[in-house]
Design a protein around this motif. Structure first.
Motif, PDB file in Angstrom:
ATOM      1  N   TYR A 108      -1.516   2.199 -22.517  1.00 58.17           N
ATOM      2  CA  TYR A 108      -0.413   2.717 -21.706  1.00 58.17           C
ATOM      3  C   TYR A 108       0.441   1.554 -21.242  1.00 58.17           C
ATOM      4  O   TYR A 108      -0.023   0.426 -21.204  1.00 58.17           O
ATOM      5  CB  TYR A 108      -0.925   3.542 -20.523  1.00 58.17           C
ATOM      6  N   CYS A 109       1.690   1.853 -20.923  1.00 57.02           N
ATOM      7  CA  CYS A 109       2.627   0.799 -20.549  1.00 57.02           C
ATOM      8  C   CYS A 109       2.677   0.672 -19.034  1.00 57.02           C
ATOM      9  O   CYS A 109       2.920   1.641 -18.342  1.00 57.02           O
ATOM     10  CB  CYS A 109       4.021   1.096 -21.082  1.00 57.02           C
ATOM     11  N   GLU A 110       2.433  -0.531 -18.559  1.00 53.77           N
ATOM     12  CA  GLU A 110       2.428  -0.719 -17.118  1.00 53.77           C
ATOM     13  C   GLU A 110       3.810  -1.077 -16.583  1.00 53.77           C
ATOM     14  O   GLU A 110       4.077  -0.922 -15.405  1.00 53.77           O
ATOM     15  CB  GLU A 110       1.416  -1.805 -16.752  1.00 53.77           C
ATOM     16  N   GLN A 111       4.695  -1.508 -17.456  1.00 51.55           N
ATOM     17  CA  GLN A 111       5.980  -2.000 -16.973  1.00 51.55           C
ATOM     18  C   GLN A 111       6.882  -0.876 -16.468  1.00 51.55           C
ATOM     19  O   GLN A 111       7.616  -1.054 -15.517  1.00 51.55           O
ATOM     20  CB  GLN A 111       6.675  -2.774 -18.083  1.00 51.55           C
ATOM     21  N   CYS A 112       6.829   0.269 -17.118  1.00 50.14           N
ATOM     22  CA  CYS A 112       7.747   1.342 -16.701  1.00 50.14           C
ATOM     23  C   CYS A 112       6.995   2.494 -16.041  1.00 50.14           C
ATOM     24  O   CYS A 112       7.439   3.627 -16.076  1.00 50.14           O
ATOM     25  CB  CYS A 112       8.574   1.832 -17.877  1.00 50.14           C
ATOM     26  N   LEU A 113       5.888   2.174 -15.412  1.00 52.89           N
ATOM     27  CA  LEU A 113       5.059   3.209 -14.788  1.00 52.89           C
ATOM     28  C   LEU A 113       5.815   4.058 -13.776  1.00 52.89           C
ATOM     29  O   LEU A 113       5.524   5.232 -13.613  1.00 52.89           O
ATOM     30  CB  LEU A 113       3.887   2.548 -14.050  1.00 52.89           C
TER      31      LEU A 113
ATOM     32  N   CYS B 158       4.829  -1.815 -29.103  1.00 54.46           N
ATOM     33  CA  CYS B 158       5.774  -2.053 -28.025  1.00 54.46           C
ATOM     34  C   CYS B 158       6.171  -0.724 -27.412  1.00 54.46           C
ATOM     35  O   CYS B 158       6.139   0.304 -28.070  1.00 54.46           O
ATOM     36  CB  CYS B 158       6.977  -2.861 -28.497  1.00 54.46           C
ATOM     37  N   CYS B 159       6.479  -0.785 -26.122  1.00 57.37           N
ATOM     38  CA  CYS B 159       6.855   0.439 -25.426  1.00 57.37           C
ATOM     39  C   CYS B 159       8.257   0.830 -25.860  1.00 57.37           C
ATOM     40  O   CYS B 159       9.188   0.045 -25.750  1.00 57.37           O
ATOM     41  CB  CYS B 159       6.805   0.210 -23.923  1.00 57.37           C
ATOM     42  N   ASN B 160       8.388   2.036 -26.342  1.00 55.18           N
ATOM     43  CA  ASN B 160       9.664   2.489 -26.869  1.00 55.18           C
ATOM     44  C   ASN B 160      10.659   2.741 -25.748  1.00 55.18           C
ATOM     45  O   ASN B 160      11.855   2.742 -25.954  1.00 55.18           O
ATOM     46  CB  ASN B 160       9.436   3.778 -27.658  1.00 55.18           C
ATOM     47  N   ARG B 161      10.160   2.948 -24.536  1.00 58.61           N
ATOM     48  CA  ARG B 161      11.058   3.285 -23.447  1.00 58.61           C
ATOM     49  C   ARG B 161      11.595   2.044 -22.753  1.00 58.61           C
ATOM     50  O   ARG B 161      12.772   1.980 -22.436  1.00 58.61           O
ATOM     51  CB  ARG B 161      10.329   4.168 -22.428  1.00 58.61           C
ATOM     52  N   CYS B 162      10.731   1.069 -22.518  1.00 63.38           N
ATOM     53  CA  CYS B 162      11.204  -0.096 -21.770  1.00 63.38           C
ATOM     54  C   CYS B 162      11.155  -1.374 -22.575  1.00 63.38           C
ATOM     55  O   CYS B 162      11.531  -2.430 -22.088  1.00 63.38           O
ATOM     56  CB  CYS B 162      10.411  -0.256 -20.480  1.00 63.38           C
ATOM     57  N   GLY B 163      10.662  -1.302 -23.792  1.00 65.88           N
ATOM     58  CA  GLY B 163      10.674  -2.482 -24.640  1.00 65.88           C
ATOM     59  C   GLY B 163       9.582  -3.490 -24.355  1.00 65.88           C
ATOM     60  O   GLY B 163       9.598  -4.583 -24.916  1.00 65.88           O
TER      61      GLY B 163
HETATM   62 ZN    ZN Z   1       7.205   0.861 -20.914  1.00 71.31          ZN
END
Ligand code: ZN
Ligand code: ZN
Ligand code: ZN
Ligand code: ZN
Ligand code: ZN
Lengths: 664, 271
Positions: free
Chosen positions: A228-233, A203-208
């Motif tokens: 890579y996380c696409e949600q908090c790009l 899980c993305c530690n920054r945006c969950g």
């Molecule tokens: Zn993220």
């Protein structure tokens, strides 16, 4: 970035005193053993993507204190235990490798030659690139406190702090060593950008964000398959191998500054000029802050939610003014305060007000494109997306409209809001229209709260009137159609007015009387696409007035809103974006197509709350125009009436005038 | 033809099913608008005959907004209009360049999302946009006089620091995509040494100066295709944007110093 796992074992005679895995950034070289501070140092053969190394470090640390440690004391050789752990790690890595390959196959977007996941020693990735031997400039790590930044963001932060750091050099060895040293000294903490959970999920530690938002690609920075996380790009790319650098408070400063709750004096409420209703609410809020310091903490830590206090205040109750004393209380205790608002405009409007209220403290406003972005502050104002840059940073978070648009149904922002709060932090929730869930919790006394039923000027809320009209789409169509038949209109003379506009006559008459009484008109429509045509329609109806439309994607949004505030725009057609925040003294509110989504009871109440805000004109007009009434409209009206009733019962109203009874 | 009609009908049925089901419709990769709800997507309305596969990712609005370069004015650099650049430099190391789209603000935004924000999910879309152009170029080359000339792909490399910062090289990914789709060999022919700062911030002259000596030939590249061939090979350099041609010029010069070949450019966008 890649990291090595090192096992550090300090030997004290024959007894193992401390065994401890730590992560060391990739510049620590060498395989096997090497001396380190009196202990012996084992490092794994493989350098791993940073997030993975961190996961292993945590896991091993946990395991170490359990059975293994006991066994060790009873005479098992350290090498044996180490061996066991290494085997375990090997097995997991094997699994990891297979998984990475599976992920890549699914995606089918990575070149075939990249399919092998290599976990092997290449001497530190950054070893050859420059800056190894040179002296690094000193860094004021203390002012990074609470921020959680990617290396690319750290680079910009360093530049903003006046530390010379050329673009791209943050990835070179000199800076990585500096980071390692800061981390050893306890000035910063390196956390994983993407966390491997105990269950093996990511899980993305920054945006969950969970695995849905994580996309696997082969990564040049760590040389493996790496999600890579696409949600908090939009705030920079988080990968499995990218560490988040988090500033830690220096211990001494923290203890000295922070006074205990009992020492902190309650602020003098008289200096804030509050109305009686506001004062009641503030006193309860202060009581909450005072009490929740010690007792609630442990209780709430179990629940996983920070202790919260809800201020449920009707629109125009003066929420901001109520928050001032609470902020003052926390600031005098030496805490850091966050004020999170849903929109940029609101943040920009709040900053000067708060700076005026707290001239001695550093007020920082964060939003996309803000010039304060890399500044440190005691009182931070932020739009919700900017919260992602903080990790356990604030002692008190004031969250405005938690249920409003960007938060609503957005787990990312909920996650960010709770992540920004320190472990013993508290939350103040402000809302005019709390969600059913919050209301329920408040009713059952699970959520401490204060209700403010009455506006600052102590007049009742304007109750919306229902006007039956045809649907907006039909009006617009009719309007356009009639526009084409100009010759016919000329023929009909003054009667042509009835043909030219598609709006219902009832509505137009009401609008005309609003204009005649000198009010400005807020016209809400459900969709962006409707704003411009509706404005056009109104322009033909009221050619003497300035009519304009504004929506979220409008480039001139700020200018238009300002013009409306100044009064140069008489009629403003807009969508729900302006349902809160913009306050103009003498306004009447028209909500067209009130039956359509996204209008719901919440946003109807908010929009109705734009009317009658000033004490000069407390009885604004609110009209719900729709072909039929639905639950949302009925509920909104019921809620507004209920608030008025409660206010009357409590005796907060100035005059329970005839107007109100007439309206009802 | 009948098959295709049949296919169309099935997909419309699927769309109907989608319409009736409560599932979220697929979203446009770029504007997040839902797509696929419209039952009335006739083939004649399809806006980009160049790359029909784009509708897998895009809504019809975004699809229609792609500024394809349909006619070429300057045969050297592939621009749709007259270009003073090519008139000023009549002698260049590369033979020509072709780009799929004009680099307008929308394309700039798309590329920024992919390249600077790191939204690698956009890569197949951009690759797909280049594909029709690339296959047309390859067809043309292999039907020309020297039909036995081998064609190989390469790309403009990134410096080491940039590569570590960004995590990927957009030109390399595009080249890899084309190489897989067209079954052409791809080689890493170049290294980039110097860490040149962001090109977009510089004026023309300093950009040229910064580029000089930025590339070197990758001696370890095993070019068996090239070495075994009797004929002079064609090297196509893939890059994302062609601005002034200075990057391509510099890269072509380095390659031609070491290799007896013709060099040309394939870029996604032409500024
Ligand atoms: Zn993220
Ligand atoms: Zn590097
Ligand atoms: Zn990586
Ligand atoms: Zn779209
Ligand atoms: Zn040209």
């Amino acid at each position: 970035m890649r990291a090595e796992l090192q096992l550090q074992v300090r030997m004290n005679g024959k007894v193992v005193e401390m065994a401890h895995w730590r992560t060391v950034l990739a510049d620590a070289t060498g395989e096997g053993e090497s001396g380190l501070g009196g202990g012996r140092c084992y490092s794994l053969r493989h350098a791993l993507p940073f997030g993975l190394a961190l996961y292993w470090a945590e896991r091993c640390n946990q395991g170490w204190s359990g059975e293994q440690a006991v066994e060790m004391r009873s005479g098992v050789g350290i090498e044996e235990v180490l061996h066991w752990w290494l085997n375990q790690l090997d097995m997991d890595l094997q699994q990891w490798r297979n998984r990475g390959i599976d992920m890549l196959r699914e995606g089918e977007e990575v070149h075939a030659s990249r399919l092998q996941l290599k976990v092997e020693v290449r001497t530190a990735v950054h070893a050859q690139s420059g800056g190894a031997g040179q002296e690094m400039p000193p860094v004021p790590w203390a002012s990074l406190m609470g921020c959680s930044l990617l290396l690319s963001e750290l680079e910009r932060w360093l530049t903003a702090q006046g530390v010379p750091c050329q673009e791209g050099t943050i990835y070179t060895q000199g800076w990585i060593r500096t980071l390692q040293r800061a981390s050893d000294a306890g000035q910063v903490e390196l956390t994983a950008g993407i966390r491997v959970l105990e269950s093996g999920e990511l899980c993305c530690n920054r945006c969950g964000a969970g695995e849905d938002a994580l996309h696997w690609r082969s990564c040049a920075a760590c040389g493996t398959a790496c999600p890579y996380c696409e949600q908090c790009l939009q705030l920079g790319r988080v990968r499995l191998c990218s560490p988040l650098v988090r500033g830690l408070p220096s211990r001494a400063a923290n203890v000295a500054q922070r006074r205990s709750a009992s020492e902190a004096a309650a602020p003098d409420l008289r200096s804030w000029h509050l109305s009686p209703a506001q004062q009641d609410a503030v006193e309860r809020g202060l009581q909450f802050l005072h009490e929740s310091v010690e007792d609630d903490r442990r209780e709430c830590a179990n629940k996983g939610e920070a202790p919260s206090f809800l201020i449920w205040a009707v629109t125009g109750a003066g929420k901001t003014e109520m928050v001032y004393p609470l902020i003052e209380y926390e600031l005098t205790r030496g805490g850091r305060v966050l004020v999170a608002a849903p929109r940029k405009d609101v943040v920009m409007e709040l900053k000067p007000r708060l700076q005026r209220a707290f001239p001695q403290c550093r007020v920082v406003a964060l939003y996309g494109g803000s010039e304060d972005t890399w500044k440190e502050g005691d009182l931070v104002l932020a739009t919700t997306h900017q919260l992602l840059r903080f990790d356990r940073a604030f002692d008190l978070a004031v969250i405005d409209e938690l249920d409003a648009f960007p938060y609503h149904n957005n787990p990312m922002l909920h996650y960010a809001a709770s992540r920004a709060l320190a472990d013993d932090g508290r939350r103040i929730l402000l809302s005019a229209t709390p969600t059913a869930e919050l209301k329920r919790a408040a009713r059952r006394q699970q959520l401490p709260h204060a209700l403010v039923y009455v506006r600052y000027h102590r007049h009742p809320l304007p109750v919306p009137r229902l006007v039956r009209t045809r649907p907006l789409a039909k009006s617009l169509k009719a309007g356009r159609h009639k526009d084409d038949s100009a010759p016919l209109a000329r023929l009909l003379g003054r009667w042509a007015a009835y043909l030219r506009t598609g709006l219902s006559r009832k509505l137009v008459r009401s609008m005309r009387s609003s204009i005649q009484r000198g009010a400005q008109l807020f016209v809400f429509v459900p969709r962006i696409a409707d704003t411009a045509p509706t404005a056009h329609l109104l322009r033909t109806e009221f050619p003497a007035e300035r009519v304009d439309s504004v929506h979220a994607q409008d480039a001139d949004r700020l200018e238009k809103v300002e013009a409306f505030r100044q009064g140069t725009i008489r009629i403003l057609v807009t969508t729900t974006i302006l349902e809160r925040g913009v306050t103009v003294p003498r306004t009447d509110v028209y909500i067209l197509d009130a039956h359509r989504s996204p209008f719901d009871a919440t946003s109807l109440v908010q929009m109705a709350g734009r009317a009658g805000r000033s004490s000069d004109d407390p009885a604004g007009l609110v009209v719900f125009a729709a072909p039929y009434r639905n639950m949302a409209q009925v509920r909104a009206i019921r809620e507004i009436k209920q608030m008025n009733r409660w206010a009357k019962r409590k005796g907060y109203l100035l005059q329970v005038g005839k107007e109100m009874r007439e309206r009802e | 033809m009948n098959d295709r009609v049949q296919q169309n009908r099935i997909s419309r049925l699927e769309q109907l099913a989608l319409l009736l089901s409560k599932q979220d419709p697929p979203r446009c990769l770029l504007c997040q608008a839902s797509r696929g709800r419209g039952l009335m997507r006739w083939r004649c309305m399809r806006s980009s005959p160049e790359a029909p596969s784009l509708q897998h990712w895009l809504c019809s609005n975004c699809e229609r907004a792609v500024p394809w370069i349909r006619s070429i004015h300057c045969t050297r650099c592939g621009r749709g209009t007259v270009c003073p650049d090519c008139l000023r430099h009549p002698k260049r190391s590369f033979s020509w360049n072709r780009s799929a789209v004009r680099y307008d603000p929308l394309m700039r935004e798309w590329l920024a999302q992919y390249k600077f924000r790191g939204r690698e999910r956009l890569m197949p879309l951009l690759g797909e946009m280049m594909l029709p152009l690339a296959s047309a170029v390859i067809d043309k080359l292999s039907h020309d006089r020297h039909s036995n000339r081998p064609i190989v792909l390469t790309y403009i490399p990134l410096s080491r620091e940039r590569m570590h910062g960004r995590g990927f090289n957009q030109a390399e990914q595009l080249a890899a995509y084309l190489s897989r789709a067209l079954q052409l060999p791809m080689y890493t022919l170049l290294h980039r040494h110097r860490h040149t700062e962001k090109q977009s911030y510089k004026d023309r002259k300093s950009r040229l100066r910064a580029l000089r000596g930025a590339f070197s030939y990758n001696e370890t590249a095993k070019l068996h295709v090239i070495q075994e061939g009797v004929f002079k090979p064609y090297v196509l350099i893939v890059d994302d944007v062609y601005t002034t041609g200075s990057t391509l010029e510099e890269a072509a010069k380095v390659i031609r110093n070491k290799l007896d070949c013709d060099v040309a450019g394939l870029t996604w966008a032409r500024a």
